[in-house]
Design a protein around this motif. Structure first.
Motif, PDB file in Angstrom:
ATOM      1  N   PRO A 160       0.810  -1.212   0.000  1.00  0.00           N
ATOM      2  CA  PRO A 160       0.000   0.000   0.000  1.00  0.00           C
ATOM      3  C   PRO A 160       0.845   1.265   0.000  1.00  0.00           C
ATOM      4  CG  PRO A 160      -0.073  -1.066   2.144  1.00  0.00           C
ATOM      5  CD  PRO A 160       0.607  -2.012   1.216  1.00  0.00           C
ATOM      6  N   ARG A 161       2.031   1.200   0.593  1.00  0.00           N
ATOM      7  CA  ARG A 161       2.869   2.388   0.629  1.00  0.00           C
ATOM      8  C   ARG A 161       3.507   2.651  -0.738  1.00  0.00           C
ATOM      9  NH1 ARG A 161       4.137   0.102   5.821  1.00  0.00           N
ATOM     10  NH2 ARG A 161       3.512   1.477   7.494  1.00  0.00           N
ATOM     11  N   ALA A 162       3.869   1.538  -1.467  1.00  0.00           N
ATOM     12  CA  ALA A 162       4.542   1.718  -2.739  1.00  0.00           C
ATOM     13  C   ALA A 162       3.568   1.971  -3.873  1.00  0.00           C
ATOM     14  CB  ALA A 162       5.388   0.487  -3.061  1.00  0.00           C
ATOM     15  N   SER A 163       2.251   1.751  -3.634  1.00  0.00           N
ATOM     16  CA  SER A 163       1.272   1.868  -4.704  1.00  0.00           C
ATOM     17  C   SER A 163       0.931   3.310  -5.007  1.00  0.00           C
ATOM     18  CB  SER A 163      -0.002   1.101  -4.314  1.00  0.00           C
ATOM     19  OG  SER A 163      -0.576   1.667  -3.148  1.00  0.00           O
ATOM     20  N   GLN A 164       1.335   4.236  -4.189  1.00  0.00           N
ATOM     21  CA  GLN A 164       1.033   5.636  -4.437  1.00  0.00           C
ATOM     22  C   GLN A 164       1.901   6.150  -5.586  1.00  0.00           C
ATOM     23  OE1 GLN A 164       1.500   7.785  -0.803  1.00  0.00           O
ATOM     24  NE2 GLN A 164       0.475   6.211   0.412  1.00  0.00           N
ATOM     25  N   PRO A 165       1.336   6.754  -6.602  1.00  0.00           N
ATOM     26  CA  PRO A 165       2.101   7.221  -7.758  1.00  0.00           C
ATOM     27  C   PRO A 165       3.181   8.206  -7.344  1.00  0.00           C
ATOM     28  CG  PRO A 165      -0.273   7.294  -8.184  1.00  0.00           C
ATOM     29  CD  PRO A 165      -0.111   7.007  -6.723  1.00  0.00           C
ATOM     30  N   GLY A 166       4.378   7.987  -7.904  1.00  0.00           N
ATOM     31  CA  GLY A 166       5.484   8.912  -7.677  1.00  0.00           C
ATOM     32  C   GLY A 166       6.129   8.802  -6.318  1.00  0.00           C
ATOM     33  N   ARG A 167       5.710   7.822  -5.502  1.00  0.00           N
ATOM     34  CA  ARG A 167       6.268   7.704  -4.151  1.00  0.00           C
ATOM     35  C   ARG A 167       7.413   6.694  -4.146  1.00  0.00           C
ATOM     36  NH1 ARG A 167       6.280   5.121   0.632  1.00  0.00           N
ATOM     37  NH2 ARG A 167       5.941   6.316   2.545  1.00  0.00           N
ATOM     38  N   ALA A 168       8.575   7.098  -3.657  1.00  0.00           N
ATOM     39  CA  ALA A 168       9.725   6.196  -3.589  1.00  0.00           C
ATOM     40  C   ALA A 168       9.593   5.284  -2.373  1.00  0.00           C
ATOM     41  CB  ALA A 168      11.022   7.004  -3.502  1.00  0.00           C
ATOM     42  N   MET A 169      10.228   4.122  -2.479  1.00  0.00           N
ATOM     43  CA  MET A 169      10.239   3.181  -1.364  1.00  0.00           C
ATOM     44  C   MET A 169      11.054   3.765  -0.209  1.00  0.00           C
ATOM     45  SD  MET A 169       8.631   0.203  -1.920  1.00  0.00           S
ATOM     46  CE  MET A 169       9.527  -1.082  -1.078  1.00  0.00           C
ATOM     47  N   THR A 170      10.481   3.740   0.992  1.00  0.00           N
ATOM     48  CA  THR A 170      11.185   4.206   2.183  1.00  0.00           C
ATOM     49  C   THR A 170      11.850   3.031   2.871  1.00  0.00           C
ATOM     50  OG1 THR A 170       9.293   3.874   3.659  1.00  0.00           O
ATOM     51  CG2 THR A 170       9.435   5.988   2.482  1.00  0.00           C
ATOM     52  N   LEU A 171      12.661   3.321   3.905  1.00  0.00           N
ATOM     53  CA  LEU A 171      13.292   2.251   4.680  1.00  0.00           C
ATOM     54  C   LEU A 171      12.244   1.351   5.315  1.00  0.00           C
ATOM     55  CD1 LEU A 171      16.120   4.280   6.459  1.00  0.00           C
ATOM     56  CD2 LEU A 171      16.327   2.780   4.480  1.00  0.00           C
ATOM     57  N   GLU A 172      11.141   1.950   5.763  1.00  0.00           N
ATOM     58  CA  GLU A 172      10.091   1.162   6.393  1.00  0.00           C
ATOM     59  C   GLU A 172       9.420   0.249   5.372  1.00  0.00           C
ATOM     60  OE1 GLU A 172       7.151   3.503   8.365  1.00  0.00           O
ATOM     61  OE2 GLU A 172       6.750   1.940   9.850  1.00  0.00           O
ATOM     62  N   ASP A 173       9.268   0.722   4.109  1.00  0.00           N
ATOM     63  CA  ASP A 173       8.700  -0.120   3.060  1.00  0.00           C
ATOM     64  C   ASP A 173       9.576  -1.343   2.816  1.00  0.00           C
ATOM     65  OD1 ASP A 173       6.684   1.737   2.739  1.00  0.00           O
ATOM     66  OD2 ASP A 173       7.721   2.808   1.132  1.00  0.00           O
ATOM     67  N   TRP A 174      10.892  -1.117   2.750  1.00  0.00           N
ATOM     68  CA  TRP A 174      11.802  -2.232   2.516  1.00  0.00           C
ATOM     69  C   TRP A 174      11.800  -3.208   3.707  1.00  0.00           C
ATOM     70  CZ3 TRP A 174      13.486  -3.883  -1.831  1.00  0.00           C
ATOM     71  CH2 TRP A 174      13.721  -3.012  -2.902  1.00  0.00           C
ATOM     72  N   GLU A 175      11.691  -2.668   4.896  1.00  0.00           N
ATOM     73  CA  GLU A 175      11.629  -3.536   6.071  1.00  0.00           C
ATOM     74  C   GLU A 175      10.378  -4.406   6.028  1.00  0.00           C
ATOM     75  OE1 GLU A 175      12.014  -3.224  10.927  1.00  0.00           O
ATOM     76  OE2 GLU A 175      11.285  -1.506   9.795  1.00  0.00           O
ATOM     77  N   LEU A 176       9.246  -3.788   5.687  1.00  0.00           N
ATOM     78  CA  LEU A 176       8.002  -4.534   5.553  1.00  0.00           C
ATOM     79  C   LEU A 176       8.135  -5.612   4.487  1.00  0.00           C
ATOM     80  CD1 LEU A 176       4.968  -5.071   5.952  1.00  0.00           C
ATOM     81  CD2 LEU A 176       4.515  -3.131   4.427  1.00  0.00           C
ATOM     82  N   TYR A 177       8.716  -5.235   3.352  1.00  0.00           N
ATOM     83  CA  TYR A 177       8.896  -6.183   2.261  1.00  0.00           C
ATOM     84  C   TYR A 177       9.777  -7.355   2.693  1.00  0.00           C
ATOM     85  CZ  TYR A 177      10.969  -7.996  -2.047  1.00  0.00           C
ATOM     86  OH  TYR A 177      11.439  -8.816  -3.030  1.00  0.00           O
ATOM     87  N   GLY A 178      10.891  -7.091   3.368  1.00  0.00           N
ATOM     88  CA  GLY A 178      11.783  -8.154   3.815  1.00  0.00           C
ATOM     89  C   GLY A 178      11.125  -9.091   4.801  1.00  0.00           C
ATOM     90  N   ILE A 179      10.338  -8.539   5.730  1.00  0.00           N
ATOM     91  CA  ILE A 179       9.677  -9.376   6.727  1.00  0.00           C
ATOM     92  C   ILE A 179       8.613 -10.259   6.071  1.00  0.00           C
ATOM     93  CG2 ILE A 179       8.141  -9.317   8.740  1.00  0.00           C
ATOM     94  CD1 ILE A 179       9.665  -6.865   9.692  1.00  0.00           C
ATOM     95  N   LYS A 180       7.822  -9.671   5.162  1.00  0.00           N
ATOM     96  CA  LYS A 180       6.788 -10.455   4.480  1.00  0.00           C
ATOM     97  C   LYS A 180       7.408 -11.592   3.664  1.00  0.00           C
ATOM     98  CE  LYS A 180       3.411  -8.245   2.450  1.00  0.00           C
ATOM     99  NZ  LYS A 180       2.694  -7.245   1.609  1.00  0.00           N
ATOM    100  N   THR A 181       8.472 -11.288   2.943  1.00  0.00           N
ATOM    101  CA  THR A 181       9.124 -12.303   2.116  1.00  0.00           C
ATOM    102  C   THR A 181       9.684 -13.430   2.970  1.00  0.00           C
ATOM    103  OG1 THR A 181       9.723 -10.601   0.504  1.00  0.00           O
ATOM    104  CG2 THR A 181      10.902 -12.679   0.366  1.00  0.00           C
ATOM    105  N   THR A 182      10.321 -13.063   4.065  1.00  0.00           N
ATOM    106  CA  THR A 182      10.934 -14.075   4.927  1.00  0.00           C
ATOM    107  C   THR A 182       9.882 -14.934   5.609  1.00  0.00           C
ATOM    108  OG1 THR A 182      12.768 -12.549   5.332  1.00  0.00           O
ATOM    109  CG2 THR A 182      12.574 -14.434   6.807  1.00  0.00           C
ATOM    110  N   LEU A 183       8.796 -14.329   6.069  1.00  0.00           N
ATOM    111  CA  LEU A 183       7.732 -15.103   6.709  1.00  0.00           C
ATOM    112  C   LEU A 183       7.127 -16.100   5.737  1.00  0.00           C
ATOM    113  CD1 LEU A 183       5.939 -12.365   8.843  1.00  0.00           C
ATOM    114  CD2 LEU A 183       7.101 -14.393   9.709  1.00  0.00           C
ATOM    115  N   ARG A 184       6.923 -15.690   4.478  1.00  0.00           N
ATOM    116  CA  ARG A 184       6.389 -16.623   3.490  1.00  0.00           C
ATOM    117  C   ARG A 184       7.376 -17.754   3.218  1.00  0.00           C
ATOM    118  NH1 ARG A 184       4.159 -12.114   0.001  1.00  0.00           N
ATOM    119  NH2 ARG A 184       1.967 -11.928   0.586  1.00  0.00           N
ATOM    120  N   ALA A 185       8.662 -17.402   3.079  1.00  0.00           N
ATOM    121  CA  ALA A 185       9.667 -18.419   2.792  1.00  0.00           C
ATOM    122  C   ALA A 185       9.784 -19.437   3.922  1.00  0.00           C
ATOM    123  CB  ALA A 185      11.023 -17.753   2.547  1.00  0.00           C
ATOM    124  N   CYS A 186       9.519 -18.983   5.145  1.00  0.00           N
ATOM    125  CA  CYS A 186       9.626 -19.871   6.314  1.00  0.00           C
ATOM    126  C   CYS A 186       8.275 -20.465   6.697  1.00  0.00           C
ATOM    127  CB  CYS A 186      10.212 -19.115   7.500  1.00  0.00           C
ATOM    128  SG  CYS A 186      11.892 -18.507   7.225  1.00  0.00           S
TER     129      CYS A 186
END
Length: 582
Positions: A523-549
């Motif tokens: 939801p944070r990255a879906s806003q037009p023209g909005r760059a990924m923040t550190l919090e977005d990347w943290e969210l992305y990393g946690i979601k990816t890792t939880l799915r992988a595990c």
């Protein structure tokens, strides 16, 4: 020369402790988990299977009896106390050690270990062997009359043996002081016929696979010192006995322990040093695992307060009821259960040095108010005290949370933010660093050098390529964990893709296959023209890792390089489910 000494009868018990074949999980992971738990909670873990009972009891003495701060700090100000040079009997033992044959000195050099002799009070009397450990900390320890006692260094083989009057050994993160984590320490007490302690002989090695050999060597030394057998007078006989001790030659990595800093990192350190000269508060930002605590150590050792203490506080782990007593200490009898001698707080311990406020973004609002008052005046009053105490402290704070967003959301005080943010230093994530490959290869070589069969281990080029390509959402902490897990659990001497952790491979595959859909789903990255923040990347990393595990919290926390408690907090903060399917 015949010295009236006797070997402790408990030596066999301690040797049997290390002869016991522990599981790899216990050997590699459990002391690490236990020390991190203690570092976050400042309490000894109750889990009896995390560390040996001797280790838990030693940590309890460090926390409760000596009230030692955790981290890289040692109580060097106490090093001048005690009897200089030891008594006549301990000096006689030192002279006997100096008279040992050439073969003993060759053995120490080739094995890459240091031998020390301390008096009963822990003062260093003698050090033998070429110092293979280049760090300033270890050089200080080998100076005459430096202190090896528990009250100064925390638990270590030499200091603990002096206290307990029995052979003691600690490995790696079983040591309370983090600066001793790369080493194994073994101590053997020398007692007279009445059981009084005369001195302690100890060995220090930077490998953990030869503990039994260290004990065998110390036992031989005690025999040589205690008898008039031909062995004690014949260098040839000593050489034949030493050949029977199965100690492998030391393997030194071709590089120094720390890689050369990149120009980018060196510039950040120089900036931090200039800020310290004017006592400007420093705020370090960056994702979890980028090495903020390591950077704080770099700026300390390069700055004007290099000889002063560095005291770290994990702001997210201080219980609400203990905020003031932890930060400011308390006077004797100030409340029920208070220690009779009172307790110094973090600010007093850091006086003249650096106070490192880690995870400042997770600090409770109550603690923020309390902290702000002290930062504004540089004065505090201990709990139960009547007079304020003024301190000289350099404040360094670190966070992986966007503080301005937290300010706007009402989770962080605006006035405290501007008080801490005298100057901001941002540490980039590993995937964005220009020296990423150099860091990966340095850590890989460093961990390889610790293996008993380092020269026989080969790594498939495809494995190295996968490591270089990985986005590393857990950054350097995750990189170290993956490399260690791969090396220690490999099925043979040639490491292939099959030896990589399952969650690591799954994370890499999902990143390549689903990175675009994942980013669009955010939801944070879906806003037009909005760059990924550190919090977005943290969210992305946690979601990816939880799915992988597959939602396994323990595996996910280990892959990310954080504790389960921290992962639970982040899941709640981002509103995720364990499967991260939302």
């Amino acid at each position: 020369m015949d010295i009236a000494l006797r070997l402790p009868e408990t030596a066999k018990i301690v040797q049997e402790t290390f002869l016991y074949k522990r599981t790899l999980e216990f050997e590699v992971d459990r002391p690490v988990q236990a020390w991190r738990w203690m570092n976050q909670t400042r309490s000894v873990p109750d889990q009896s299977d995390w560390v040996r009972p001797e280790v838990a009891e030693a940590w309890r003495r460090c926390l409760e009896d000596y009230q030692l701060p955790l981290g890289n700090f040692a109580n060097w100000q106490r090093s001048g106390q005690g009897v200089v040079g030891g008594d006549a009997q301990s000096r006689q033992i030192a002279e006997s050690l100096a008279d040992l044959g050439h073969q003993f000195h060759v053995f120490l050099k080739e094995a890459g270990v240091m031998l020390v002799l301390t008096a009963a009070d822990g003062a260093l009397l003698q050090a033998l062997g070429e110092n293979p450990f280049p760090s300033p900390f270890m050089r200080n320890l080998y100076e005459q009359n430096s202190r090896w006692s528990e009250a100064v260094l925390g638990n270590n083989g030499i200091g603990s043996a002096a206290l307990l009057k029995r052979p003691v050994a600690f490995q790696g993160m079983e040591h309370f002081l983090s600066l001793l984590h790369p080493f194994s320490t073994v101590g053997y007490p020398l007692l007279d016929d009445s059981g009084e302690l005369l001195a302690v002989i100890g060995l220090i090695a930077d490998r953990q696979e030869s503990m039994n050999s260290l004990f065998a060597f110390l036992h031989l030394l005690c025999v040589v010192l205690n008898t008039n057998l031909p062995l004690t007078r014949s260098p040839a006989a000593q050489a034949r006995v030493l050949e029977k001790i199965p100690f492998k030659l030391a393997k030194r990595p071709p590089q120094t322990e720390e890689p050369a800093m990149s120009e980018q990192l060196a510039a950040l350190v120089d900036k931090a040093v200039k800020l310290q000269q004017y006592k400007i508060p420093i705020l370090i930002t960056g994702e979890s695992g980028v090495g903020k605590d390591h950077f704080v150590n770099l700026l300390k050792h390069a700055g004007p307060r290099r000889e002063q203490p560095l005291i770290a506080i994990n702001c997210a782990s201080i219980p609400h009821d203990l905020i003031e007593s932890e930060l400011f200490g308390y006077e004797a009898g100030s409340f029920t259960g208070a220690r009779s001698g009172g307790k110094p707080g973090k600010f007093l311990l850091a006086d003249g040095g650096i106070l490192f406020l880690d995870e400042i973004g997770d600090m409770s609002l109550d603690l923020q108010s309390t902290l702000l008052r002290v930062l504004e005046t540089s004065e505090f009053t201990p709990v139960g005290g009547a007079k304020p105490i003024r301190v000289d402290v350099q404040i360094v704070a670190a966070t992986n949370v966007p503080l301005l967003d937290a300010v706007e959301a009402g989770r962080f005080r605006r006035d405290l933010y501007y008080r801490l943010n005298g100057a901001q230093i941002h540490l980039p994530p590993l995937r964005e660093r220009q020296d990423k490959q150099a860091i990966i290869h340095h850590i890989l070589q460093r961990e390889l050098a610790k293996m008993p069969n380092a020269q026989a281990i080969g790594i498939c080029p495809s494995v190295i390529a996968l490591i270089e390509q990985h986005p590393w959402p857990g950054n350097i902490r995750q990189l170290i964990n993956v490399i260690r897990a791969t090396l220690y659990t490999a099925g043979g001497n040639f490491i292939t893709r099959e030896d990589l952790p399952v969650d690591f491979v799954a994370e890499l595959a999902k990143t390549a296959r689903e990175s675009e859909p994942e980013l669009e789903a955010s939801p944070r990255a879906s806003q037009p023209g909005r760059a990924m923040t550190l919090e977005d990347w943290e969210l992305y990393g946690i979601k990816t890792t939880l799915r992988a595990c597959a939602g396994n919290i323990s595996q996910a926390a280990k892959a990310l390089g954080i504790t389960r408690t921290t992962l639970y907090k982040k899941i709640d903060r981002f509103g995720l489910s364990r499967m991260a399917s939302e």
